[in-house]
Write an enzyme that holds these catalytic residues in place. Structure first.
Site, PDB file in Angstrom:
ATOM      1  N   ARG A   1       0.867  -1.177   0.000  1.00 42.40           N
ATOM      2  CA  ARG A   1       0.000   0.000   0.000  1.00 42.40           C
ATOM      3  C   ARG A   1       0.898   1.219   0.000  1.00 42.40           C
ATOM      4  O   ARG A   1       2.100   1.107   0.097  1.00 42.40           O
ATOM      5  CB  ARG A   1      -0.903  -0.052   1.219  1.00 42.40           C
ATOM      6  CG  ARG A   1      -1.825  -1.273   1.122  1.00 42.40           C
ATOM      7  CD  ARG A   1      -3.092  -1.046   1.809  1.00 42.40           C
ATOM      8  NE  ARG A   1      -2.810  -0.631   3.189  1.00 42.40           N
ATOM      9  CZ  ARG A   1      -3.611  -0.871   4.199  1.00 42.40           C
ATOM     10  NH1 ARG A   1      -4.720  -1.497   4.006  1.00 42.40           N
ATOM     11  NH2 ARG A   1      -3.314  -0.476   5.405  1.00 42.40           N
TER      12      ARG A   1
ATOM     13  N   HIS B   1      10.904 -21.546   7.993  1.00 40.52           N
ATOM     14  CA  HIS B   1      12.283 -21.204   7.629  1.00 40.52           C
ATOM     15  C   HIS B   1      13.320 -22.132   8.267  1.00 40.52           C
ATOM     16  O   HIS B   1      14.461 -22.170   7.846  1.00 40.52           O
ATOM     17  CB  HIS B   1      12.587 -19.727   7.898  1.00 40.52           C
ATOM     18  CG  HIS B   1      12.885 -19.413   9.332  1.00 40.52           C
ATOM     19  ND1 HIS B   1      11.927 -19.199  10.274  1.00 40.52           N
ATOM     20  CD2 HIS B   1      14.061 -19.264   9.982  1.00 40.52           C
ATOM     21  CE1 HIS B   1      12.492 -18.935  11.435  1.00 40.52           C
ATOM     22  NE2 HIS B   1      13.790 -18.970  11.288  1.00 40.52           N
TER      23      HIS B   1
ATOM     24  N   LYS C   1      17.357 -24.193   6.897  1.00 41.42           N
ATOM     25  CA  LYS C   1      18.666 -24.167   7.557  1.00 41.42           C
ATOM     26  C   LYS C   1      19.476 -25.386   7.145  1.00 41.42           C
ATOM     27  O   LYS C   1      18.967 -26.518   7.175  1.00 41.42           O
ATOM     28  CB  LYS C   1      18.490 -24.163   9.092  1.00 41.42           C
ATOM     29  CG  LYS C   1      17.887 -22.869   9.636  1.00 41.42           C
ATOM     30  CD  LYS C   1      17.826 -22.911  11.151  1.00 41.42           C
ATOM     31  CE  LYS C   1      16.985 -21.776  11.699  1.00 41.42           C
ATOM     32  NZ  LYS C   1      17.635 -20.485  11.699  1.00 41.42           N
TER      33      LYS C   1
ATOM     34  N   HIS D   1       8.489 -25.022  13.879  1.00 42.95           N
ATOM     35  CA  HIS D   1       9.920 -25.326  13.739  1.00 42.95           C
ATOM     36  C   HIS D   1      10.321 -26.608  14.466  1.00 42.95           C
ATOM     37  O   HIS D   1      11.020 -27.462  13.930  1.00 42.95           O
ATOM     38  CB  HIS D   1      10.767 -24.175  14.287  1.00 42.95           C
ATOM     39  CG  HIS D   1      10.414 -22.839  13.720  1.00 42.95           C
ATOM     40  ND1 HIS D   1      10.008 -22.672  12.422  1.00 42.95           N
ATOM     41  CD2 HIS D   1      10.421 -21.597  14.269  1.00 42.95           C
ATOM     42  CE1 HIS D   1       9.780 -21.384  12.204  1.00 42.95           C
ATOM     43  NE2 HIS D   1      10.014 -20.718  13.307  1.00 42.95           N
TER      44      HIS D   1
ATOM     45  N   LYS E   1      12.112 -17.584  25.250  1.00 47.29           N
ATOM     46  CA  LYS E   1      12.748 -16.303  24.941  1.00 47.29           C
ATOM     47  C   LYS E   1      13.370 -15.733  26.212  1.00 47.29           C
ATOM     48  O   LYS E   1      13.002 -16.125  27.317  1.00 47.29           O
ATOM     49  CB  LYS E   1      11.703 -15.311  24.423  1.00 47.29           C
ATOM     50  CG  LYS E   1      11.159 -15.705  23.056  1.00 47.29           C
ATOM     51  CD  LYS E   1      10.938 -14.494  22.184  1.00 47.29           C
ATOM     52  CE  LYS E   1      10.398 -14.870  20.823  1.00 47.29           C
ATOM     53  NZ  LYS E   1      11.431 -15.034  19.804  1.00 47.29           N
TER      54      LYS E   1
HETATM   55  C1  BG6 Z   1      10.375 -17.158  14.083  1.00 46.76           C
HETATM   56  C2  BG6 Z   1       9.657 -16.737  15.337  1.00 46.76           C
HETATM   57  O1  BG6 Z   1       9.587 -18.048  13.336  1.00 46.76           O
HETATM   58  O2  BG6 Z   1      11.580 -17.815  14.437  1.00 46.76           O
HETATM   59  C3  BG6 Z   1      10.537 -15.848  16.193  1.00 46.76           C
HETATM   60  O3  BG6 Z   1       8.470 -16.053  14.984  1.00 46.76           O
HETATM   61  C4  BG6 Z   1      11.845 -16.538  16.469  1.00 46.76           C
HETATM   62  O4  BG6 Z   1       9.894 -15.515  17.402  1.00 46.76           O
HETATM   63  C5  BG6 Z   1      12.474 -17.009  15.175  1.00 46.76           C
HETATM   64  O5  BG6 Z   1      12.703 -15.615  17.131  1.00 46.76           O
HETATM   65  C6  BG6 Z   1      13.714 -17.835  15.458  1.00 46.76           C
HETATM   66  O6  BG6 Z   1      14.346 -18.086  14.243  1.00 46.76           O
HETATM   67  P1  BG6 Z   1      15.915 -18.342  14.208  1.00 46.76           P
HETATM   68  O7  BG6 Z   1      16.192 -18.658  12.781  1.00 46.76           O
HETATM   69  O8  BG6 Z   1      16.571 -17.096  14.720  1.00 46.76           O
HETATM   70  O9  BG6 Z   1      16.147 -19.491  15.132  1.00 46.76           O
END
Ligand code: BG6
Length: 676
Positions: free
Chosen positions: A83, A221, A225, A283, A385
């Site tokens: 936007r 993601h 890795k 993850h 965290k």
């Molecule tokens: C993300 C989460 O998917 O992964 C984040 O939303 C987290 O909260 C992050 O910090 C961690 O990714 P990585 O690659 O730093 O381990």
């Protein structure tokens, strides 16, 4: 204090040398720039949410890495949809900028201006809302670029937007007539995929209304890795481990994804998420599936994803009432400075977080996989965290050898063998076992075989998104999640979410201090089973002590191997003023009070901090008394072990003498340093 029996051994570090043969590529999950890999397929990539964080921090730097490595097809362009009123030129300037753009976020050692400009010149900005009229504008732009860059009508849509928009994006793309054209159309969907089982099912339904499952690429993601992809390569290309990969030989498996960072300004998102949704459901369950699934018939996307789905479907689903028995939750509170003032805020004080929030920033869980292979083997998961260190590791703990045959020897206890997958920040694999200490009597010492990515391969700092984008253009969905897999993962998480929702934590939160190892209940969860979390001390943790700051990695690793766990009860004196110094401690979990010679409290130390390190340098009397303020788990490093390391590597002794002088103002002789 409870310390395991000390051995008089010299720590042995066995190095496993890896010979890499680049010609033998099992399957091109990972990318290299050696010219042996084909390029990405021609396409136009349309990014929805192009003005957001993801595009500037990860997508553009990833595309830049691909172009630098010669892996991005020259028949390629980007339509950035967002936007706001901007020309393409203005957007390029912003996304390529040195403060908030590519020149800041790129991951390469050297910045290649020419390649960056080439990539940026292919980005075209279109201002659009999600409606069919605006999307027809997007379609016209795509058609023009298709003609210009000869992309064969292929379009890759990237949804870098909140999940609530995924369904409507799919509908609107359909209404705008995108699926009618020639070429392939694929959609990459960012996480989180739903917020619970029913929303994920609903989302799958909405997305699949107009598009086929093989057009949908749900991103996680972690699968991008290298070290996660290597779990498959490791398991299925090495014959020696697979026969042991079952309940007969493996005692338990631990997955740790620990983050030192807090919610980093994402309180708004995080408060409606929590660690179970943010890390575990996606993850961690993905890594679990890779590590524990049955060998697939082949390495095609479908074979692998079928096995992953079967595995997740075999994880025991708890009844809501069983949850407290198997899952622990936590939330971080503030940290304090030496004067007792708040140093950093707790979760409830973070921006955009409800001050009474019951959202968990930490969770530890025990799961079981109810299939033939894993029946009865506990699988422990832990993530949080604002913890005292960052580290993702998977620890496979094998069953112990029978101790009985060591009766009558000096050995009173055996350690289980452990295979540790270091996912990040260290990247590698380590096998821990025991070896006989040279000498006339039978004494054992923990030793390791270690493979480090950095040593064995030319390290490439990728964002993780390169491989995902590349594979998607090539139509390889192996690294993406399938609809049934996402739902299977939500099915495991759902009763936990239900249980927590019906019993908000309220006053029980916060239950761990920022910068510590999480709530004590996480330790109890595993200790009730007669096991312990296997804590991986990384060199950066050791480097927090001035003594080891900047030390050679070989010295740091030798010291880590020589650390031994021990514990102290609340109120127990660990060091007494005036006693001879002969060891150093690192606090794994808990707090200790430091008193001066008059008995005045000087400070309190907590998780991750080190004390008594002068005891490694010289055997002078202690200048303080240290008392456990809470029950403490510690690591101890004996001077005799440290001296042996220095005798093995005399080059480090000199460095330590300099450290003693510069950082502690101590004059230490070589003899003193080497003394037992
Ligand atoms: C993300 C989460 O998917 O992964 C984040 O939303 C987290 O909260 C992050 O910090 C961690 O990714 P990585 O690659 O730093 O381990």
């Amino acid at each position: 204090m409870l310390c395991p029996r000390q051995s008089t051994s010299t720590p042995l570090v066995l190095h496993l040398s890896i010979v890499t043969d680049s010609a033998k590529v099992i399957r091109s999950f990972s990318l290299d720039s050696s010219g042996t890999q084909p390029q990405s397929e021609p396409c136009i990539m349309v990014i929805f949410g192009a003005t957001g964080d993801l595009t500037k921090r990860l997508l553009v730097p990833a595309l830049y890495n691909l172009i630098c490595d010669g892996l991005l097809n020259e028949h390629f362009a980007i339509v950035a949809v967002g936007r706001g009123d901007m020309t393409s030129e203005q957007f390029r300037e912003k996304i390529g900028g040195s403060e908030d753009g590519l020149r800041n976020f790129h991951t390469r050692r050297e910045f290649d201006e020419a390649k960056a400009n080439e990539l940026l010149s292919r980005i075209h900005f279109v201002s659009a809302n999600i409606d069919a009229g605006d999307f027809r504008k997007v379609k016209e732009e795509v058609a023009q670029l298709d003609a210009k860059y000869q992309t064969g009508g292929n379009v890759l849509f990237y949804f870098a937007m909140a999940p609530k928009f995924f369904g409507i994006l799919c509908d609107t793309l359909y209404d705008a007539g995108f699926q009618d054209d020639r070429g392939w159309k694929r959609i990459i969907v960012e996480k989180p995929f739903g917020t619970d089982l029913s929303s994920a099912q609903q989302l799958n339904k909405e997305i699949l209304k107009h598009w086929n499952e093989d057009q949908i690429y749900r991103i996680d993601h972690y699968l991008g890795k290298e070290t996660v992809q290597n779990l498959l390569a490791f398991r299925f290309s090495n014959g020696m481990f697979e026969p042991l990969w079952n309940r007969s030989y493996i005692d338990n498996i631990q997955f740790n994804v620990c983050e030192a960072v807090d919610v980093q300004g994402r309180g708004g998102y995080y408060d409606s998420s929590g660690v179970l949704r943010d890390m575990m459901q996606n993850h961690m369950f993905q890594m679990l599936a890779y590590l524990c699934m049955e060998p697939p018939g082949s390495l095609t996307a479908d074979s692998i994803r079928n096995e992953k789905a079967k595995l997740l479907q075999s994880v025991r689903i708890y009844d809501r009432n069983e949850v407290p028995q198997h899952v622990v939750r936590g939330q971080y509170g503030p940290s304090y400075d030496e004067n007792g003032n708040i140093a950093k805020p707790g979760y409830r004080q973070e921006k955009d977080v409800d001050p009474n929030s019951s959202t968990e920033t930490f969770a530890a869980a025990r799961f079981f996989i109810d299939n033939w292979r894993w029946n009865g083997v506990p699988i422990y998961l832990r993530s949080g965290k604002a913890l005292w260190k960052r580290g993702t590791e998977i620890v496979v703990e094998f069953k112990k050898a029978p101790e009985a045959i060591f009766r009558g020897t000096e050995v009173d206890q055996l350690e289980p063998n452990r295979l540790v997958f270091h996912i990040q920040p260290s990247q590698g694999i380590e096998l821990l076992f025991q070896a006989k200490v040279p000498g006339p009597s039978l004494q054992l010492q923990k030793v390791d075989m270690r493979f480090s990515y950095g040593d064995a391969f030319k390290a490439s700092r990728y964002t993780g998104y390169e491989v995902m984008l590349y594979q998607c253009t090539r139509g390889d969905a192996t690294l993406f999640s399938r609809g049934d897999l996402v739902e299977a993962a939500w099915r495991i998480a759902q009763p936990i979410l239900d249980c927590w929702q019906s019993t908000p934590a309220g006053d029980a939160f916060p239950n761990y201090m920022r910068g510590t190892w999480g709530p004590p209940a996480a330790g109890d969860l595993i200790e009730r089973d007669g096991r312990r979390w296997f804590e991986v001390v990384t060199p950066d943790v050791l480097e927090r002590s001035p003594m080891f700051l900047g030390a050679d990695p070989l010295l740091l690793n030798s010291v880590i191997m020589a650390l031994r766990p021990c514990s102290a009860e609340k109120g127990e004196t660990i060091l007494r003023h005036g006693d001879p110094s002969k060891e150093m401690y690192m606090i794994l979990r808990g707090e200790v009070d430091v008193f001066d010679k008059h008995g005045h409290l000087v400070k309190t130390l907590k998780d991750g901090e080190v004390f008594g390190e002068i005891g490694l340098l010289m055997s002078t009397p202690r200048t303080a008394t240290i008392v456990a303020k809470t029950q403490c788990d510690l690591f101890v490093l004996e001077k005799k072990d440290f001296s042996r390391i220095l005798r093995d590597y005399p080059q480090f002794a000199e460095a330590m003498i300099a450290v003693a002088k510069d950082r502690y103002d101590l004059i230490v002789s070589n003899e003193e340093l080497m003394a037992h």
